[in-house]
Design an enzyme around this catalytic site. Structure first.
Site, short mmCIF file in Angstrom:
data_model
loop_
_atom_site.label_atom_id
_atom_site.label_comp_id
_atom_site.label_asym_id
_atom_site.label_seq_id
_atom_site.Cartn_x
_atom_site.Cartn_y
_atom_site.Cartn_z
N ASP A 3 -1.51 -0.74 6.06
CA ASP A 3 -1.81 -0.60 7.55
C ASP A 3 -3.06 -0.18 7.09
OD1 ASP A 3 -1.80 2.09 5.27
OD2 ASP A 3 -1.70 2.84 7.06
N ASP B 4 -0.70 5.35 1.38
CA ASP B 4 -0.36 6.21 1.96
C ASP B 4 -0.57 5.18 3.34
OD1 ASP B 4 -1.36 9.08 1.07
OD2 ASP B 4 -2.13 7.11 0.03
N ASP C 94 1.16 -1.41 0.19
CA ASP C 94 -0.25 0.13 -0.14
C ASP C 94 0.65 1.36 0.05
OD1 ASP C 94 -2.12 1.53 0.22
OD2 ASP C 94 -1.50 1.86 2.61
#
Length: 219
Positions: A168, A12, A10
Site C-alpha cells: 500500500d 501494515d 506488505d
C-alpha cells in the site's frame, strides 16, 4: 501477467490495520509534551511510513533534525508496549488468505517493520501460517530496495518473477519492480499522500476480494 507461484504481502496497511496503535503511540508522546492529540485521520495515511512518517506527521520533525533520533526511540518503545491493542486484519483478509491456502498457493510477508515488532505482532494477528516473514532488518536493505523481496523468494525456493507482491505504499511498488515481481497496489490501505493510480503499479486493486478473484483467474 504470469500465473503466480507465491503471493507476498506488505504488513501494515496491506494485511493489517495497525494505524490505530501506531497513531496512539504518537499521541502518548504528544500528551507527554502537553500537546493536544493529533487527529487520527491526519496520522493514518502515514502509518506505512513507520517512525519517520508518523513523527513527521505528529511533530513536523524530520530525520535530519537533532531531536529526531531520541523521538524515534521513544516512539518505538511506546509502540512496542502496546503493539496490538486495536490492530486487526483488514476485512476480507482472512477470506483471502484462506482462499490462497485452498489453492495451495504459498504466501508470505515482507515488511519494513523491524524484526522485534514483526515477531511480536504476527502471532497476535493470527498470521502464523505465513510461509516466510521478512522484516526491515532481515537483510542489509529495506524496501524500496529489492533485497527483502528477493530473500522471501529465496526462502520459498520460487523464482522472483513468479511472485506477486502486494503493498500500500509507493516503495512497495518500487521494490516489486526492482525484484522482477508483479507489483500490486493495495488501494484499501494507507497509501501515504499520493494516489496509487500514480505509482505505475502493474495492477491496482480496491479490495482483498479483488485480489483473490484475480488469483483464481490465473490459477
Amino acid at each position: 501477467m504470469q500465473t503466480p507461484k507465491a503471493i507476498l504481502f506488505d504488513l501494515d496497511g496491506t494485511l493489517a490495520d495497525t494505524a490505530p496503535d501506531l497513531a496512539a503511540a504518537v499521541n502518548v508522546m504528544r500528551s507527554n509534551r502537553q500537546l493536544a492529540h493529533a487527529p487520527y485521520e491526519h496520522l493514518r495515511p502515514f502509518a506505512s511510513a513507520g517512525a519517520r512518517g508518523l513523527i513527521g506527521a505528529g511533530f513536523n520533525v524530520t530525520p535530519d533534525a537533532p531531536e529526531y533520533e531520541v523521538m524515534r526511540i521513544e516512539f518505538l518503545n511506546q509502540y512496542a508496549s502496546a503493539i496490538a491493542i486495536h490492530s486487526q486484519l483488514f476485512e476480507q483478509i482472512p477470506t483471502l488468505l484462506s482462499g490462497l491456502d485452498a489453492l495451495q498457493l504459498p504466501w508470505g510477508i515482507v515488511t519494513n517493520k523491524a524484526m522485534r515488532f514483526t515477531n511480536a505482532l504476527v502471532p497476535l494477528l493470527d498470521l502464523k501460517q505465513a510461509r516466510c516473514v521478512i522484516s526491515g532488518d532481515t537483510t542489509p536493505h529495506a524496501k524500496p530496495h529489492p533485497a527483502p523481496l528477493l530473500e522471501a523468494a529465496r526462502q520459498l525456493a520460487i523464482d522472483a518473477q513468479h511472485c506477486w507482491y502486494v503493498g500500500d505504499d509507493l516503495r512497495d511498488i518500487q521494490a516489486a519492480k526492482a525484484a522482477g515481481m508483479l507489483s500490486i497496489a493495495a488501494a484499501w490501505g494507507y497509501c501515504g499522500t499520493t494516489e496509487p493510480q500514480h505509482w505505475e503499479a502493474d495492477v491496482v486493486l480496491n479490495t482483498p476480494q479483488e485480489l483473490l478473484e484475480l488469483v483464481r483467474t490465473r490459477a
